[in-house]
Each structure stands twice: as C-alpha cells, then as structure tokens.
Design a protein around this motif. Structure first.
Motif, PDB file in Angstrom:
ATOM      1  N   GLY A   2     -22.006 -34.856 -26.164  1.00  0.00           N
ATOM      2  CA  GLY A   2     -20.724 -35.107 -26.814  1.00  0.00           C
ATOM      3  C   GLY A   2     -20.504 -36.567 -27.175  1.00  0.00           C
ATOM      4  O   GLY A   2     -21.367 -37.424 -26.968  1.00  0.00           O
ATOM      5  N   TRP A   3     -19.311 -36.851 -27.677  1.00  0.00           N
ATOM      6  CA  TRP A   3     -18.982 -38.189 -28.151  1.00  0.00           C
ATOM      7  C   TRP A   3     -17.528 -38.488 -27.834  1.00  0.00           C
ATOM      8  O   TRP A   3     -16.641 -37.674 -28.110  1.00  0.00           O
ATOM      9  N   ALA A   4     -17.287 -39.656 -27.261  1.00  0.00           N
ATOM     10  CA  ALA A   4     -15.931 -40.056 -26.885  1.00  0.00           C
ATOM     11  C   ALA A   4     -15.301 -40.912 -27.973  1.00  0.00           C
ATOM     12  O   ALA A   4     -15.983 -41.488 -28.820  1.00  0.00           O
ATOM     13  N   SER A   5     -13.993 -40.991 -27.921  1.00  0.00           N
ATOM     14  CA  SER A   5     -13.241 -41.963 -28.712  1.00  0.00           C
ATOM     15  C   SER A   5     -12.428 -42.782 -27.725  1.00  0.00           C
ATOM     16  O   SER A   5     -11.961 -42.254 -26.711  1.00  0.00           O
ATOM     17  N   ILE A  14     -15.412 -29.714 -31.585  1.00  0.00           N
ATOM     18  CA  ILE A  14     -14.932 -30.876 -32.330  1.00  0.00           C
ATOM     19  C   ILE A  14     -15.910 -32.036 -32.175  1.00  0.00           C
ATOM     20  O   ILE A  14     -16.768 -32.024 -31.307  1.00  0.00           O
ATOM     21  N   HIS A  15     -15.772 -33.042 -33.011  1.00  0.00           N
ATOM     22  CA  HIS A  15     -16.751 -34.115 -33.067  1.00  0.00           C
ATOM     23  C   HIS A  15     -16.583 -35.130 -31.935  1.00  0.00           C
ATOM     24  O   HIS A  15     -17.567 -35.644 -31.405  1.00  0.00           O
ATOM     25  N   MET A  16     -15.339 -35.432 -31.580  1.00  0.00           N
ATOM     26  CA  MET A  16     -15.079 -36.458 -30.565  1.00  0.00           C
ATOM     27  C   MET A  16     -13.702 -36.209 -29.964  1.00  0.00           C
ATOM     28  O   MET A  16     -12.894 -35.455 -30.508  1.00  0.00           O
ATOM     29  N   ALA A  17     -13.435 -36.846 -28.833  1.00  0.00           N
ATOM     30  CA  ALA A  17     -12.146 -36.667 -28.164  1.00  0.00           C
ATOM     31  C   ALA A  17     -11.816 -37.909 -27.371  1.00  0.00           C
ATOM     32  O   ALA A  17     -12.699 -38.667 -26.968  1.00  0.00           O
ATOM     33  N   TYR A  18     -10.524 -38.129 -27.157  1.00  0.00           N
ATOM     34  CA  TYR A  18     -10.092 -39.243 -26.314  1.00  0.00           C
ATOM     35  C   TYR A  18      -9.116 -38.736 -25.269  1.00  0.00           C
ATOM     36  O   TYR A  18      -8.417 -37.744 -25.468  1.00  0.00           O
ATOM     37  N   SER A  19      -9.112 -39.412 -24.145  1.00  0.00           N
ATOM     38  CA  SER A  19      -8.170 -39.124 -23.072  1.00  0.00           C
ATOM     39  C   SER A  19      -7.298 -40.359 -22.877  1.00  0.00           C
ATOM     40  O   SER A  19      -7.327 -41.288 -23.677  1.00  0.00           O
ATOM     41  N   PHE A  20      -6.528 -40.367 -21.804  1.00  0.00           N
ATOM     42  CA  PHE A  20      -5.600 -41.474 -21.568  1.00  0.00           C
ATOM     43  C   PHE A  20      -6.117 -42.446 -20.508  1.00  0.00           C
ATOM     44  O   PHE A  20      -5.357 -43.273 -20.004  1.00  0.00           O
ATOM     45  N   ASP A  21      -7.422 -42.386 -20.212  1.00  0.00           N
ATOM     46  CA  ASP A  21      -7.950 -43.177 -19.101  1.00  0.00           C
ATOM     47  C   ASP A  21      -7.935 -44.676 -19.346  1.00  0.00           C
ATOM     48  O   ASP A  21      -7.928 -45.460 -18.401  1.00  0.00           O
TER      49      ASP A  21
END
Length: 556
Positions: free
Chosen positions: A339-342, A307-314
């Motif tokens: 990779g790339w974060a959101s 996938i292009h990007m992902a986010y966590s709950f941090d």
C-alpha cells in the motif's frame, strides 16, 4: 503580484501515458478550503472563480495537484460535508460552468484536480433522504440506516455521534430511528443496499466524466455498519477515553460495530474498478480509527486492488517529538505492505501545525522545516492552504464561531474554525484581500503580516523558501517514490534515507532550536544544497543549525 487566471480558451489535455497513471505517488497535493480561499464576488465567502483567479499562485508553489473541500449543493450545516445534491455546485460557490472553467485552467497549468467525495452520509435535505423517510415501503426506504427503538423507546443501541450524543435520531414520519455518525442532519447511507453503492459510484462517474483526476474520500472507513446493530464495547476497562478530547464521550467506545466493517473492502474494490476505467484517476481516503491506522492503510490501499492511498490522524496530533514521528512512520512503513500512505501536518479539521507543533519556535524556521519533513517521508504529502505561509491557529471568539462541533463543546474544545479562517493575500487590508465584504470568519491580524503577496516580495520568506524546496524536489525521484530507512541519530533529530533504483538521498532534520552534529559511520555523503536550509554534509558528518535540514546524495 499574481494576476487572475486567463480561462478564455479551452485547455488541450496531453495524451495519457503509462507514467502519468502513477503521478500521485509522492505528488504534493495542495488542499483548498474553498469558502476561505478567495472571494471573487464579494459576498464574504470564497468560491470557485476565486480559486481560478489564484491558480497561478498555486502553480508557483511547485505542487502537483489541488484537492478541493466540498462545494456541492448543501444547507451548510457542516459547511458542505452535508450534501443535498452530489451533481451540482452550491450557488454560493458558483456553477458547474465555473467548475469546468477552473478544471480546464488548472490542467493548463499542469495541476491535477481532486475533489472531496462525501458518501458515508448525505444531508437530510437530499432528495434520497426525503423519499426514504416518507414511508417504510417506498423505493428508497432502505437507502439509509433505519431501525426500531427498544421497547422502552430508547435508541436501538449505544452507538454515539462524533459530534456529541447518540448516533440515532427519532423520525416522526417513519416512527423509527435513523443513524448519523455526525450531525443529526447528516443521516448515514446504508451501504448494505447495492442500489446505494451503484448510486454513489454514479456520482463518482459524473465528476470523472467532467475531468476530475481523483477524489479525497471523506471518512472512508465509515461506509458500512454492523447489520445486527450490536452495541460497541467500552474501549478500556478503566473508562479512559482514546481521544485527545476527553470532553467527547465518543472516545470511550471501541468502535468495532459502527464503522470499519469488513464489507467495506468489497465496496472499495468496486470503487477502484471504476477509477481504473479513467487512466490516471486516483483516490486518497481519510481513515478515522484509533490504533488501526497501519492495518487499515495496508488493507485499504493494497496495490491495484482498492484505493490508491490513505491518511490517518497520527501526525495531526499534539505529539511531535522526533521519537514519536519516527515510531509512527516506521510502523507505517513496516506494516503497509504493497500500500501507500499519505501524510499531512495540517488540514481543515485540526489546529494548524505552526501552533500545534511550532509553539515557542521561530516560525520563519519551523514552517519550512515542517513542510520539507512532510514532503520527505515515504508517501504522498498534503499541504493545507496557508501552511506554505506559516499561518498559526486563530483564536476565534465564541460569538464569531460557525463550527457546530466547536459551539457544542465550547470552551474545552473550540472547534475547527481557527484553522478555517480566510487566506490573507495582502497586508494593508482588514480582510487581507480575501473579500471586500465582511468574511464569514474573521481574518486574524497576525495573519496579515504573513500575507501571500507580501511574502512574495521577500526572497527569504517562508513562502519563497517553501516554493524553492518544492521546485528542487520535483526531479528527486527517491523523495517521491523511494523506499525509506531510518538511521540512528541524536535526540530531536531525524535521519533517514530514501532510495529508488540506484539513487539514494539522505535526509536529516533537526527539530530542536539548538545546533546538532551527526556523524554517520560507513557513509560518504555529497551535499545536494537543498534551497532554504543551511545544513551541510561533509564526508560522513552532517552539521545542522537549529530547526534546520540537510539533504545529501549517498555515494556508493
């Protein structure tokens, strides 16, 4: 005042370019919770035509895309995150024709459209599950996670549901247990079955063919389970839970077998291969995994592979000191690889950031500061509806609660309804202009003072400060795509650079209510005059008022 969007003509989409395929990197995504956004037919529930009517407002924010939480056919046990038909719109939200009109209207305004894809589980009312539970030998018998109980009749293992209790429910038709990570009415799909993977990829293809620009993947690390159904070990030997909610026993386990399985990476490669057939299509995954956010974001978003990007709950936690934010972001930047974060500070599952981080602070200053900070980190920012207004969390009384999670754990945990209340559009209306009927959740009186069209009239409002900043950010490529390096600065301040090609922008944030002066040795700065903030850069010195920011060009 923003008028209803005109959708009378077909949109003419621009030809796709190579640059467009990378539009998501650093884009601002505006999250819409449809049932609480705008009600066009006065039944107390927001709908797709209500979204269409507010597209001019959304476009005025300077965002790049909208993400809509689920609007699919559903019994609404979990408000659309329990899907009974992936390829239709629930009548409470409208029709497929309404969705198509909304998508065309959004594209006319330069807005990309992303939708929630909830494929780790379905509703127990989905046709797939009805067939699966009918017998042990039907064509879809293995489409869900079924298992025999132990000899004493107890569940197959110790796995727990996020919503409380065992992750297993007895089914009297098959005389077996089925797995559910969430509500008992949300059975988990069996991704070990290739036919299941093909079916959910067909769902994605259905919406891509209708013109969506991408997906937010709900619980993206929950798709696979351990095929041997091994027990999860305890998280800590002392029995301490991992979550901020010690009332939920889910946090006492180390969830190494019921989610985040290695097989998931192979499926995500199949998913990415499908997306790559639609130039410009993108994906952002929701990762729910304590202590593994960096590792999973790196592997799940490996460039051009999954996938292009992902986010966590941090950054969706109560912790919000400058030191904490720096540690979380630095660890992500150091470990994410290609990779790339959101990043998000609020969404439909957590307490609004204006209350969670901004308690006791001047909201007129804190809200724009938080939005600008999120949009300045390396990654793709998500802005939750109402965040641009500085809306605080609402205290919903027990008798008005709708969220099954909150009802189950009340009063120690009050659920998610407080961040899901309807958007306030006008001030002098008990329902905030959301609907002429009683809304499904109450409109908070304190929200009326922050109504969108009321703030629209005030040049110095939270709304207009956010608009001005996002408009200013649009052509600042370093803030969208650049590398990021933190610099040392006083306590409760954050200072970092964003660099792309030969351009470097320095970003400074003061999270304290007290003024701060920051001297940076060896740097020459040119103030960029970011709208909405009073911080200044002069040579190598930055001066910030309380809850203030400054953006400056680093001169070579």
């Amino acid at each position: 005042m923003f008028e209803e969007a005109d959708t009378g003509q077909e949109a003419v989409m621009p030809e796709e370019t190579t640059a467009d395929r990378d539009w998501w990197r650093g884009a601002v995504i505006y999250q819409i919770y449809p049932r609480s956004f705008n009600d066009s037919n006065n039944d107390g529930i927001g709908d797709l035509n209500g979204v269409t009517a507010r597209l001019d407002y959304i476009a005025s924010l300077g965002v790049d895309a909208i993400w809509l939480s689920p609007f699919f056919t559903s019994p609404m046990d979990d408000f659309g995150y329990d899907v009974s038909d992936y390829e239709d719109v629930d009548p409470m939200f409208g029709s497929l024709a309404d969705f198509d009109r909304m998508t065309r209207a959004a594209h006319e305004r330069g807005l990309k459209v992303m939708i929630d894809l909830v494929i780790s589980h379905t509703s127990d009312q989905h046709a797939w599950f009805k067939e699966s539970r009918a017998s042990k030998d039907n064509p879809k018998a293995d489409w869900y996670v079924w298992a025999d109980g132990k000899p004493d009749g107890t569940p197959p293992n110790n796995w727990l549901s996020l919503f409380g209790g065992p992750a297993w429910e007895w089914d009297s038709r098959r005389c077996q247990f089925y797995m559910h990570n969430f509500l008992t009415s949300q059975p988990d799909l069996n991704f070990h079955n290739r036919e299941v993977q093909d079916a959910v990829l067909d769902v994605a293809r259905f919406w891509l063919d209708r013109g969506v620009d991408g997906f937010r993947l709900d619980t993206v690390n929950f798709y696979f389970h351990d095929a041997e159904l091994r027990d999860n070990p305890p998280l800590n030997s002392d029995g301490a839970p991992s979550t901020v909610d010690p009332t939920n026993p889910y946090g006492f386990q180390n969830h190494i077998y019921d989610k985040t399985r290695p097989e998931n990476l192979v499926f995500l490669e199949r998913f990415r291969a499908l997306l790559d057939k639609y130039p410009g299509a993108t994906s952002v995954g929701e990762i729910g995994a304590d202590g593994q956010a960096v590792e999973l974001t790196a592997s799940y978003t490996e460039e051009n592979k999954r996938i292009h990007m992902a986010y966590s709950f941090d950054l969706l936690t109560p912790q919000h000191s400058a030191a904490y934010i720096r540690r979380i972001v630095e660890e992500m930047n150091a470990g994410i690889g290609s990779g790339w974060a959101s990043w998000a500070l609020s969404n439909h599952d957590v307490q609004r950031v204006a209350s969670r981080w901004g308690a006791g602070k001047n909201p007129a200053k804190f809200a724009p500061l938080g939005a600008a900070l999120c949009a300045s980190l390396r990654g793709t920012p998500c802005l939750y509806q109402g965040e641009e207004l500085g809306l605080p969390q609402v205290e919903v009384p027990f008798e008005k609660l709708q969220d099954p999670y909150g009802i189950r754990f009340w009063p120690e945990y009050k659920g998610r309804d407080g961040c899901r209340t309807p958007m306030p559009w006008v001030k002098n209306n008990a329902n905030g202009g959301f609907s002429d009927a009683e809304p499904w959740l109450p409109v908070a009186s304190e929200h009326l003072q922050l109504a969108a069209f009321e703030q629209d009239k005030d040049e110095g409002s939270i709304l207009n400060r956010n608009r001005a900043f996002f408009a200013w950010r649009q052509d600042k490529t370093p803030l969208r795509k650049g590398d990021m390096v933190f610099l040392e600065s006083p306590e409760e301040t954050l200072v970092f650079t964003r660099s792309f090609d030969d351009a470097t922008i320095l970003c400074a944030f003061n999270l304290s209510a007290e003024p701060a002066t920051i001297t940076l040795e060896g740097l020459t700065l040119e103030d960029l005059g970011a709208p909405g903030f009073t911080g200044t850069a002069d040579g190598g010195t930055i001066s910030l008022q309380g809850l203030d920011a400054c953006f400056a060009k680093v001169k070579s």
